[in-house]
Each structure stands twice: as C-alpha cells, then as structure tokens.
Enzyme design. Structure first.
Site, PDB file in Angstrom:
ATOM      1  N   GLY A   1      -5.123 -55.298  38.312  1.00  0.00           N
ATOM      2  CA  GLY A   1      -6.577 -55.185  38.319  1.00  0.00           C
ATOM      3  C   GLY A   1      -7.045 -54.279  37.201  1.00  0.00           C
ATOM      4  CG  ASP A   2     -10.352 -51.770  37.994  1.00  0.00           C
ATOM      5  OD1 ASP A   2      -9.603 -51.844  38.993  1.00  0.00           O
ATOM      6  OD2 ASP A   2     -11.509 -51.318  38.063  1.00  0.00           O
TER       7      ASP A   2
END
Length: 192
Positions: free
Chosen positions: A99-100
C-alpha cells in the site's frame, strides 16, 4: 548441458530477485525486508551497533488515489519511492511494506538523534508537492522510529509500526519514537 545449467541458474536468480522485490517500485518487498532486517539485526547484535527502523505511512494517499485513479496513485508511489531513496543514506535499505507504507532499515546509525534527523529529512522531502501529469498534489507522512536495544527484529518492526500510529494519532505529518511518551491526541484525528 553446461549452457542449459547456466541458463537455469540465471532464471532461478531472476526469480529469487523478483520474489524479494516490490513489482511497482523495485524496492525490497515485505519478504525482502524481513530477510535483510534479520541479517541487519544479527550484525547489530554482533558489532554492538545501533540499528534503527523508520516506518513511513503516507497521510492522505487514499484520497489522492480515489480522486485521480490508480494509475496516478502508482505514479505517486514511484515518486515517493525515489524521494525515500534520495533521502536515505547509501547503506540504508528502503522497502515497501505494501500500500502506502514504507520502511527504512538503518544499520550502524550513530545515535538516536541521527535517526530522528533522517526522519525529519524524509518528512520534509515527502511534504514537497508531487506532479502527476498536469496535476500537482501535496501529501504528508506519519513516521515511527524504533531503535534496537536487543529486542527481536519482529518486535522492532512492531514498535516502529505502533510509533507511526501514535504519530498519525497526534495529528499526522509527525515523527514519533517508540520509546518516547505518546503525543497528545489531535481532537480532529479519525483513523484511516
């Protein structure tokens, strides 16, 4: 036969590299991180050196991804990966957890203050506007730092993760160290 064996060995080496690498950014992935973190932890114990983990979670990435689309989100992640590598020391491992979320493994860091200064440099770099085609976006990051004091490398990663969530809960665009007191909660904070 020797050519075939060499070709097979080369193919196996490429597959091993792919298994340890994030396909989007080219950074180490979670498996590669765990492998390198284990080795870094062992070296730190053997050499009696400081090992720091810096965990970075982008603030507001989901909103940018939702508004501009996944291709723009991927472009943003690529630029962030580049900024992290530019901010890191040459000896640091930069990895994408998914993801981030990103992490830096900082071997032989001179002091806790140096780890914090590196995190500040990262926070500043990630706070600069990002160009996604014709659009300019801004985001920030919440950063957690954990310093190895003999705890397992798994616990070190959990501590960095918990510190990052404390930074996020304290108002985002912040740095929090695992062994420091939790920051006051920002009344406007909403998990997510």
């Amino acid at each position: 036969m020797a050519e075939r064996t060499a070709a097979l060995a080369e193919a196996n080496a490429r597959l091993s590299a792919i298994a340890l690498q994030d396909p989007l950014t080219g950074l180490a992935n979670r498996i590669g991180l765990n492998q390198r973190l284990t080795q870094a932890w062992q070296r730190a114990q053997r050499k009696q050196e400081l090992l720091a983990l810096i965990l970075i979670d982008l603030d507001g990435f989901k909103a940018i991804n939702d508004r501009y689309g996944h291709a723009a989100g991927d472009q943003l992640l690529l630029q962030i990966a580049g900024r992290l590598q530019a901010s890191a020391r040459a000896t640091d491992l930069v990895a994408r957890l998914g993801g981030d979320e990103f992490v830096l493994v900082c071997e032989a860091i001179g002091s806790e203050e140096q780890a914090h200064a590196l995190a500040e440099r990262i926070l500043h770099s990630l706070g600069q506007p990002v160009h996604l085609g014709d659009v300019q976006v801004s985001l920030s990051a919440s950063i957690g730092i954990s310093i190895c004091r003999g705890q397992s490398h798994e616990k070190l990663l959990r501590e960095a993760d918990q510190a990052m969530y404390r930074a996020k809960a304290g108002g985002r665009s912040r740095i929090h160290r695992a062994d420091s007191d939790p920051p006051p909660l920002d009344p406007a904070y909403r998990p997510g």
